[in-house]
Scaffold this active site. Sequence first.
Site, short mmCIF file in Angstrom:
data_model
loop_
_atom_site.label_atom_id
_atom_site.label_comp_id
_atom_site.label_asym_id
_atom_site.label_seq_id
_atom_site.Cartn_x
_atom_site.Cartn_y
_atom_site.Cartn_z
N HIS A 117 -36.23 -4.14 40.65
CA HIS A 117 -35.67 -4.93 39.95
C HIS A 117 -36.29 -6.11 39.29
O HIS A 117 -36.65 -7.11 40.01
CB HIS A 117 -34.13 -5.27 40.90
CG HIS A 117 -33.29 -6.09 39.98
ND1 HIS A 117 -32.48 -7.07 40.45
CD2 HIS A 117 -33.03 -6.13 38.67
CE1 HIS A 117 -31.68 -7.71 39.42
NE2 HIS A 117 -32.01 -7.04 38.42
N GLU A 131 -31.47 -9.59 47.58
CA GLU A 131 -31.01 -8.35 47.13
C GLU A 131 -31.80 -7.21 48.20
O GLU A 131 -32.80 -7.52 48.37
CB GLU A 131 -31.21 -7.88 45.65
CG GLU A 131 -30.62 -8.72 44.77
CD GLU A 131 -30.75 -8.64 43.40
OE1 GLU A 131 -31.45 -7.54 43.09
OE2 GLU A 131 -30.52 -9.52 42.23
#
Length: 175
Positions: free
Chosen positions: A115, A60
Amino acid sequence: VMKVLAFIGRTSDIMAIQEFRDKSETTLDFYVDAINAAWPNATPMQSLGSPRLGRTQSKERYGFIWDPDFIEYLGFSYVYPDPDDVFEREPFIASFRARTSKNEEDFDFMLVNVHVKPDDAEAEIAALVDVYEHARQYDEDVIILGDFNADGSYFDEEITTGLRDERFIWAVGDD
Protein backbone atom coordinates in the site's frame (compact mmCIF):
# COMPACT_ATOMS: atom_id res chain seq x y z
CA VAL A 1 -22.08 -5.19 2.10
CA MET A 2 -20.55 -8.18 3.88
CA LYS A 3 -22.47 -10.57 1.61
CA VAL A 4 -20.98 -8.87 -1.44
CA LEU A 5 -17.48 -8.91 0.07
CA ALA A 6 -17.87 -12.59 1.03
CA PHE A 7 -18.95 -13.39 -2.55
CA ILE A 8 -15.91 -11.58 -3.96
CA GLY A 9 -13.65 -13.44 -1.55
CA ARG A 10 -15.13 -16.83 -2.37
CA THR A 11 -14.92 -16.36 -6.13
CA SER A 12 -11.21 -15.55 -6.01
CA ASP A 13 -8.49 -18.19 -6.05
CA ILE A 14 -6.24 -15.75 -4.20
CA MET A 15 -6.44 -12.12 -3.24
CA ALA A 16 -4.35 -9.52 -1.50
CA ILE A 17 -5.92 -6.96 0.81
CA GLN A 18 -4.46 -3.75 2.19
CA GLU A 19 -5.37 -1.30 4.94
CA PHE A 20 -6.54 -3.48 7.79
CA ARG A 21 -6.36 -0.90 10.60
CA ASP A 22 -7.57 -2.76 13.66
CA LYS A 23 -5.41 -2.89 16.80
CA SER A 24 -7.05 -6.19 17.77
CA GLU A 25 -5.82 -7.82 14.54
CA THR A 26 -9.14 -9.67 14.18
CA THR A 27 -10.55 -8.15 10.99
CA LEU A 28 -8.83 -10.56 8.59
CA ASP A 29 -10.10 -13.58 10.56
CA PHE A 30 -13.59 -12.02 10.74
CA TYR A 31 -13.64 -11.60 6.96
CA VAL A 32 -12.42 -15.14 6.27
CA ASP A 33 -14.99 -16.51 8.74
CA ALA A 34 -17.72 -14.60 6.87
CA ILE A 35 -16.58 -16.05 3.55
CA ASN A 36 -16.49 -19.57 4.93
CA ALA A 37 -19.86 -19.23 6.70
CA ALA A 38 -21.51 -18.16 3.45
CA TRP A 39 -20.29 -21.38 1.74
CA PRO A 40 -20.31 -24.02 4.49
CA ASN A 41 -19.95 -26.94 2.04
CA ALA A 42 -16.89 -25.53 0.27
CA THR A 43 -13.29 -26.05 1.31
CA PRO A 44 -12.62 -23.29 3.85
CA MET A 45 -10.61 -20.34 2.58
CA GLN A 46 -7.27 -19.78 4.29
CA SER A 47 -5.47 -16.57 5.16
CA LEU A 48 -2.19 -15.02 6.16
CA GLY A 49 -1.76 -11.58 7.70
CA SER A 50 1.22 -9.34 8.16
CA PRO A 51 2.16 -7.65 11.39
CA ARG A 52 0.91 -4.08 11.88
CA LEU A 53 3.12 -1.77 9.82
CA GLY A 54 3.67 1.96 9.49
CA ARG A 55 5.53 4.91 10.92
CA THR A 56 2.51 6.61 12.44
CA GLN A 57 0.18 5.55 15.24
CA SER A 58 -2.34 4.46 12.58
CA LYS A 59 -0.68 1.21 11.56
CA GLU A 60 -1.99 -1.13 8.86
CA ARG A 61 -1.84 -4.83 8.07
CA TYR A 62 -1.77 -6.66 4.78
CA GLY A 63 -3.58 -9.91 4.14
CA PHE A 64 -3.69 -12.77 1.68
CA ILE A 65 -6.76 -15.00 1.36
CA TRP A 66 -6.77 -18.08 -0.84
CA ASP A 67 -8.75 -21.13 -1.83
CA PRO A 68 -6.64 -24.18 -0.88
CA ASP A 69 -8.26 -26.21 -3.67
CA PHE A 70 -6.30 -24.06 -6.13
CA ILE A 71 -3.54 -22.29 -4.17
CA GLU A 72 -1.02 -23.59 -1.66
CA TYR A 73 0.85 -21.37 0.77
CA LEU A 74 4.46 -22.57 0.76
CA GLY A 75 5.08 -21.56 4.37
CA PHE A 76 7.39 -18.63 3.66
CA SER A 77 6.51 -14.97 4.18
CA TYR A 78 8.30 -11.87 5.35
CA VAL A 79 8.13 -8.10 5.58
CA TYR A 80 10.57 -6.41 3.19
CA PRO A 81 13.47 -5.13 5.34
CA ASP A 82 13.49 -1.66 3.65
CA PRO A 83 17.15 -0.83 4.27
CA ASP A 84 16.74 2.75 2.98
CA ASP A 85 13.52 3.38 4.95
CA VAL A 86 11.60 4.37 1.82
CA PHE A 87 8.22 2.79 2.61
CA GLU A 88 5.63 4.11 5.02
CA ARG A 89 4.35 0.52 5.22
CA GLU A 90 6.92 -2.02 4.07
CA PRO A 91 5.62 -4.56 1.53
CA PHE A 92 4.53 -7.98 2.78
CA ILE A 93 5.81 -10.88 0.67
CA ALA A 94 4.64 -14.51 0.61
CA SER A 95 5.34 -17.62 -1.45
CA PHE A 96 2.53 -19.60 -3.07
CA ARG A 97 1.93 -22.40 -5.55
CA ALA A 98 -0.92 -22.45 -8.04
CA ARG A 99 -2.21 -25.97 -8.48
CA THR A 100 -2.85 -26.66 -12.13
CA SER A 101 -4.40 -29.50 -14.07
CA LYS A 102 -2.77 -32.91 -14.08
CA ASN A 103 -1.31 -32.23 -17.52
CA GLU A 104 0.48 -29.06 -16.46
CA GLU A 105 3.23 -28.24 -14.01
CA ASP A 106 2.29 -26.33 -10.86
CA PHE A 107 3.36 -22.69 -10.77
CA ASP A 108 5.31 -21.30 -7.77
CA PHE A 109 5.38 -17.53 -7.27
CA MET A 110 5.98 -14.75 -4.78
CA LEU A 111 3.30 -12.14 -4.13
CA VAL A 112 4.33 -8.69 -2.96
CA ASN A 113 1.46 -6.89 -1.23
CA VAL A 114 1.94 -3.12 -0.92
CA HIS A 115 0.00 0.00 0.00
CA VAL A 116 1.92 2.98 -1.35
CA LYS A 117 1.67 6.22 0.61
CA PRO A 118 0.05 8.77 -1.73
CA ASP A 119 2.43 11.61 -0.83
CA ASP A 120 5.44 9.36 -1.51
CA ALA A 121 4.04 7.44 -4.48
CA GLU A 122 6.87 8.20 -6.91
CA ALA A 123 9.63 7.23 -4.46
CA GLU A 124 7.84 4.12 -3.19
CA ILE A 125 6.91 2.87 -6.67
CA ALA A 126 10.51 3.41 -7.79
CA ALA A 127 11.75 1.45 -4.75
CA LEU A 128 9.52 -1.50 -5.67
CA VAL A 129 12.27 -2.53 -8.11
CA ASP A 130 14.47 -3.22 -5.07
CA VAL A 131 11.62 -5.20 -3.47
CA TYR A 132 11.26 -7.18 -6.70
CA GLU A 133 14.98 -7.98 -6.78
CA HIS A 134 14.88 -9.00 -3.10
CA ALA A 135 11.92 -11.35 -3.65
CA ARG A 136 13.56 -12.87 -6.76
CA GLN A 137 16.24 -14.43 -4.60
CA TYR A 138 13.51 -16.80 -3.38
CA ASP A 139 11.55 -17.32 -6.62
CA GLU A 140 11.99 -15.93 -10.13
CA ASP A 141 8.25 -15.33 -10.54
CA VAL A 142 7.27 -12.21 -8.59
CA ILE A 143 3.93 -10.44 -8.77
CA ILE A 144 3.64 -7.02 -7.14
CA LEU A 145 0.09 -5.98 -6.31
CA GLY A 146 -1.91 -3.75 -4.03
CA ASP A 147 -2.80 -0.10 -3.83
CA PHE A 148 -0.09 1.80 -5.70
CA ASN A 149 -1.86 5.18 -5.51
CA ALA A 150 -0.53 5.58 -9.06
CA ASP A 151 -3.49 7.52 -10.40
CA GLY A 152 -4.37 11.17 -10.24
CA SER A 153 -2.02 13.77 -8.84
CA TYR A 154 -0.04 11.32 -6.69
CA PHE A 155 2.03 9.90 -9.52
CA ASP A 156 3.39 11.10 -12.85
CA GLU A 157 2.13 8.49 -15.30
CA GLU A 158 4.75 9.59 -17.84
CA ILE A 159 7.56 8.04 -15.77
CA THR A 160 9.13 5.13 -17.67
CA THR A 161 11.91 4.12 -15.25
CA GLY A 162 12.00 1.83 -12.26
CA LEU A 163 8.94 -0.38 -12.02
CA ARG A 164 7.55 1.37 -15.10
CA ASP A 165 10.31 0.25 -17.49
CA GLU A 166 9.86 -2.38 -20.19
CA ARG A 167 10.96 -5.28 -17.92
CA PHE A 168 7.65 -5.11 -16.07
CA ILE A 169 4.05 -5.61 -17.17
CA TRP A 170 1.39 -3.42 -15.58
CA ALA A 171 -1.79 -5.50 -15.64
CA VAL A 172 -3.91 -2.43 -14.91
CA GLY A 173 -3.32 0.41 -17.33
CA ASP A 174 -3.15 4.11 -16.55
CA ASP A 175 -6.61 4.73 -17.98
